[in-house]
Each structure stands twice: as C-alpha cells, then as structure tokens.
Design a protein around this motif. Structure first.
Motif, PDB file in Angstrom:
ATOM      1  N   ALA A   1      32.319  14.868 -19.011  1.00  0.00           N
ATOM      2  CA  ALA A   1      32.978  16.116 -18.595  1.00  0.00           C
ATOM      3  C   ALA A   1      33.575  15.976 -17.195  1.00  0.00           C
ATOM      4  O   ALA A   1      34.671  16.468 -16.934  1.00  0.00           O
ATOM      5  CB  ALA A   1      31.991  17.280 -18.642  1.00  0.00           C
ATOM      6  N   SER A   2      32.868  15.287 -16.304  1.00  0.00           N
ATOM      7  CA  SER A   2      33.383  15.120 -14.942  1.00  0.00           C
ATOM      8  C   SER A   2      34.664  14.289 -14.920  1.00  0.00           C
ATOM      9  O   SER A   2      35.438  14.369 -13.980  1.00  0.00           O
ATOM     10  CB  SER A   2      32.326  14.482 -14.034  1.00  0.00           C
ATOM     11  OG  SER A   2      32.162  13.110 -14.326  1.00  0.00           O
TER      12      SER A   2
ATOM     13  N   GLY B   1      36.872  14.664 -17.361  1.00  0.00           N
ATOM     14  CA  GLY B   1      37.824  15.417 -18.166  1.00  0.00           C
ATOM     15  C   GLY B   1      37.774  15.048 -19.636  1.00  0.00           C
ATOM     16  O   GLY B   1      38.713  15.308 -20.372  1.00  0.00           O
TER      17      GLY B   1
ATOM     18  N   PHE C   1      29.052  22.302 -18.901  1.00  0.00           N
ATOM     19  CA  PHE C   1      30.091  21.275 -18.971  1.00  0.00           C
ATOM     20  C   PHE C   1      31.121  21.622 -20.054  1.00  0.00           C
ATOM     21  O   PHE C   1      31.932  20.788 -20.436  1.00  0.00           O
ATOM     22  CB  PHE C   1      29.494  19.902 -19.284  1.00  0.00           C
ATOM     23  CG  PHE C   1      28.413  19.466 -18.338  1.00  0.00           C
ATOM     24  CD1 PHE C   1      28.550  19.596 -16.970  1.00  0.00           C
ATOM     25  CD2 PHE C   1      27.246  18.909 -18.830  1.00  0.00           C
ATOM     26  CE1 PHE C   1      27.548  19.190 -16.104  1.00  0.00           C
ATOM     27  CE2 PHE C   1      26.234  18.500 -17.979  1.00  0.00           C
ATOM     28  CZ  PHE C   1      26.389  18.640 -16.611  1.00  0.00           C
TER      29      PHE C   1
ATOM     30  N   LEU D   1      38.674  21.261 -18.991  1.00  0.00           N
ATOM     31  CA  LEU D   1      37.531  20.686 -18.264  1.00  0.00           C
ATOM     32  C   LEU D   1      37.876  20.387 -16.805  1.00  0.00           C
ATOM     33  O   LEU D   1      37.083  20.661 -15.908  1.00  0.00           O
ATOM     34  CB  LEU D   1      37.078  19.384 -18.939  1.00  0.00           C
ATOM     35  CG  LEU D   1      36.049  19.497 -20.012  1.00  0.00           C
ATOM     36  CD1 LEU D   1      35.864  18.158 -20.715  1.00  0.00           C
ATOM     37  CD2 LEU D   1      34.734  19.982 -19.451  1.00  0.00           C
ATOM     38  N   ILE D   2      39.036  19.823 -16.588  1.00  0.00           N
ATOM     39  CA  ILE D   2      39.453  19.491 -15.215  1.00  0.00           C
ATOM     40  C   ILE D   2      39.611  20.766 -14.397  1.00  0.00           C
ATOM     41  O   ILE D   2      39.170  20.837 -13.242  1.00  0.00           O
ATOM     42  CB  ILE D   2      40.736  18.647 -15.237  1.00  0.00           C
ATOM     43  CG1 ILE D   2      40.408  17.261 -15.829  1.00  0.00           C
ATOM     44  CG2 ILE D   2      41.338  18.518 -13.845  1.00  0.00           C
ATOM     45  CD1 ILE D   2      41.615  16.430 -16.209  1.00  0.00           C
TER      46      ILE D   2
ATOM     47  N   HIS E   1      38.059  23.609 -14.960  1.00  0.00           N
ATOM     48  CA  HIS E   1      36.693  24.107 -14.769  1.00  0.00           C
ATOM     49  C   HIS E   1      35.996  23.354 -13.624  1.00  0.00           C
ATOM     50  O   HIS E   1      35.357  23.956 -12.759  1.00  0.00           O
ATOM     51  CB  HIS E   1      35.901  23.960 -16.074  1.00  0.00           C
ATOM     52  CG  HIS E   1      34.473  24.365 -15.974  1.00  0.00           C
ATOM     53  ND1 HIS E   1      34.079  25.672 -15.802  1.00  0.00           N
ATOM     54  CD2 HIS E   1      33.326  23.627 -16.023  1.00  0.00           C
ATOM     55  CE1 HIS E   1      32.759  25.732 -15.751  1.00  0.00           C
ATOM     56  NE2 HIS E   1      32.285  24.507 -15.885  1.00  0.00           N
ATOM     57  N   LYS E   2      36.132  22.035 -13.612  1.00  0.00           N
ATOM     58  CA  LYS E   2      35.519  21.217 -12.556  1.00  0.00           C
ATOM     59  C   LYS E   2      36.065  21.625 -11.186  1.00  0.00           C
ATOM     60  O   LYS E   2      35.304  21.787 -10.228  1.00  0.00           O
ATOM     61  CB  LYS E   2      35.807  19.737 -12.826  1.00  0.00           C
ATOM     62  CG  LYS E   2      35.270  18.812 -11.761  1.00  0.00           C
ATOM     63  CD  LYS E   2      35.638  17.374 -12.070  1.00  0.00           C
ATOM     64  CE  LYS E   2      35.222  16.451 -10.958  1.00  0.00           C
ATOM     65  NZ  LYS E   2      35.621  15.071 -11.194  1.00  0.00           N
ATOM     66  N   ASN E   3      37.359  21.806 -11.093  1.00  0.00           N
ATOM     67  CA  ASN E   3      37.961  22.208  -9.817  1.00  0.00           C
ATOM     68  C   ASN E   3      37.489  23.595  -9.390  1.00  0.00           C
ATOM     69  O   ASN E   3      37.207  23.821  -8.207  1.00  0.00           O
ATOM     70  CB  ASN E   3      39.487  22.158  -9.909  1.00  0.00           C
ATOM     71  CG  ASN E   3      40.004  20.738 -10.014  1.00  0.00           C
ATOM     72  OD1 ASN E   3      39.351  19.782  -9.600  1.00  0.00           O
ATOM     73  ND2 ASN E   3      41.180  20.583 -10.592  1.00  0.00           N
TER      74      ASN E   3
ATOM     75  N   VAL F   1      34.622  25.068 -10.216  1.00  0.00           N
ATOM     76  CA  VAL F   1      33.213  24.965  -9.818  1.00  0.00           C
ATOM     77  C   VAL F   1      33.103  24.329  -8.434  1.00  0.00           C
ATOM     78  O   VAL F   1      32.315  24.784  -7.594  1.00  0.00           O
ATOM     79  CB  VAL F   1      32.395  24.190 -10.873  1.00  0.00           C
ATOM     80  CG1 VAL F   1      31.009  23.844 -10.352  1.00  0.00           C
ATOM     81  CG2 VAL F   1      32.288  25.000 -12.162  1.00  0.00           C
ATOM     82  N   MET F   2      33.906  23.306  -8.169  1.00  0.00           N
ATOM     83  CA  MET F   2      33.892  22.659  -6.853  1.00  0.00           C
ATOM     84  C   MET F   2      34.279  23.661  -5.770  1.00  0.00           C
ATOM     85  O   MET F   2      33.641  23.724  -4.713  1.00  0.00           O
ATOM     86  CB  MET F   2      34.845  21.466  -6.832  1.00  0.00           C
ATOM     87  CG  MET F   2      34.933  20.792  -5.471  1.00  0.00           C
ATOM     88  SD  MET F   2      33.372  20.060  -4.929  1.00  0.00           S
ATOM     89  CE  MET F   2      33.461  18.540  -5.821  1.00  0.00           C
TER      90      MET F   2
END
Length: 159
Positions: free
Chosen positions: A71-72, A74, A92, A124-125, A127-129, A131-132
C-alpha cells in the motif's frame, strides 16, 4: 490459514502471473516444497522488500506488513483475514476476505480490482499523502504545545 492458502494459491497461479514473498528464511524450504513452480522472493534485509513488492500490481496475502508495504508503494492489496490484527489493513484501504471464502469469490475480487488497478493505485497514493499531512499537522501541534509548555515552566522556575 495455511490450509486455505494451499488451496487458494495454486488456483491463483493457474490464472495470473504470481510470485510468493517469504519474509522469514525458514519459510523458503516449505514454499519451494509446496509451490515448486512458483517464483519465490526473499531477502534477509528488510529494506529490500520495497523493491520486491514493487514487482507486483496487486498483493494477496495474510500478512499485515506485506499488505502495508505494498500500500505504501501504491499497490492495492487483498487481505486474507485470519485474526484480529488483520483489520489493521483497513487503514491501507485493502479489500479483505475471510479464511474459507470461496476461491471463485477471491478470483472475482482480483478480477474486479485488476480492471481498475490504476484507479486503486491513485487512490492509495492520495490516501498516503493525506495521512502524511495529518501526521505532520498533529506533530506540529504537539511539538508546539510541548515547546510552549516547557518554555512557560522555565519562566516559572527562573522567577
């Protein structure tokens, strides 16, 4: 879960270009024995797993850290839920199936995700951004509170 994977993975290998990722050296012999025709990935160095998982478009497995690593990067995942820790992969954005889910249902889910893999990856990308950004904002707020609290305490001590 092991019994279920012994049924699931051969069916997936018949339909898709697959590989097996081992996270522990003692899994290698068993993986080679049970899946002699599979491409098996392993490294003694955890930092290599980003490169390993980057070989895949979709990850199906029962390991939280495997789904999280993919997931990290993408790469969408489908978690095979087998205990309470498995719900961690909800964070994730992983799809999930329970141990014992009919194999045809898992295949339908893989096919569904495969048709929109770019969309899932972009989500996913994003979402990761997001969350960061939330983590950074939280850190800034807590660090600011800590700094001002300590500064105020220092003034009181000095008086």
């Amino acid at each position: 879960m092991h019994k279920y994977l012994l049924e699931l993975y051969p069916e997936l290998m018949k339909r898709y270009s697959c590989g097996l990722v081992c996270h522990y050296i003692d899994e290698l012999d068993q993986a080679k024995k049970e899946f002699p025709d599979a491409e098996i990935y392993y490294s003694y160095d955890s930092k290599d797993y980003a490169q390993i998982y980057n070989n895949f478009d979709l990850v199906v497995g029962g390991r939280v850290h495997g789904i999280g690593m993919s997931a990290s990067l993408g790469i969408p995942g489908i978690m095979i839920k087998h205990d309470s820790r498995s719900s961690t992969t909800d964070g994730f954005l992983a799809e999930s199936v329970a141990v014992g889910t009919e194999i045809q249902e898992v295949i339908r889910l893989i096919d569904k995700q495969s048709l929109r893999i770019e969309e899932y990856s972009a989500k996913l990308i994003e979402h990761k951004n997001n969350v960061m950004t939330q983590y950074i904002d939280l850190f800034k707020a807590k660090a600011s509170d800590l700094f001002f609290t300590n500064e105020a305490n220092s003034e009181n001590i000095c008086k």
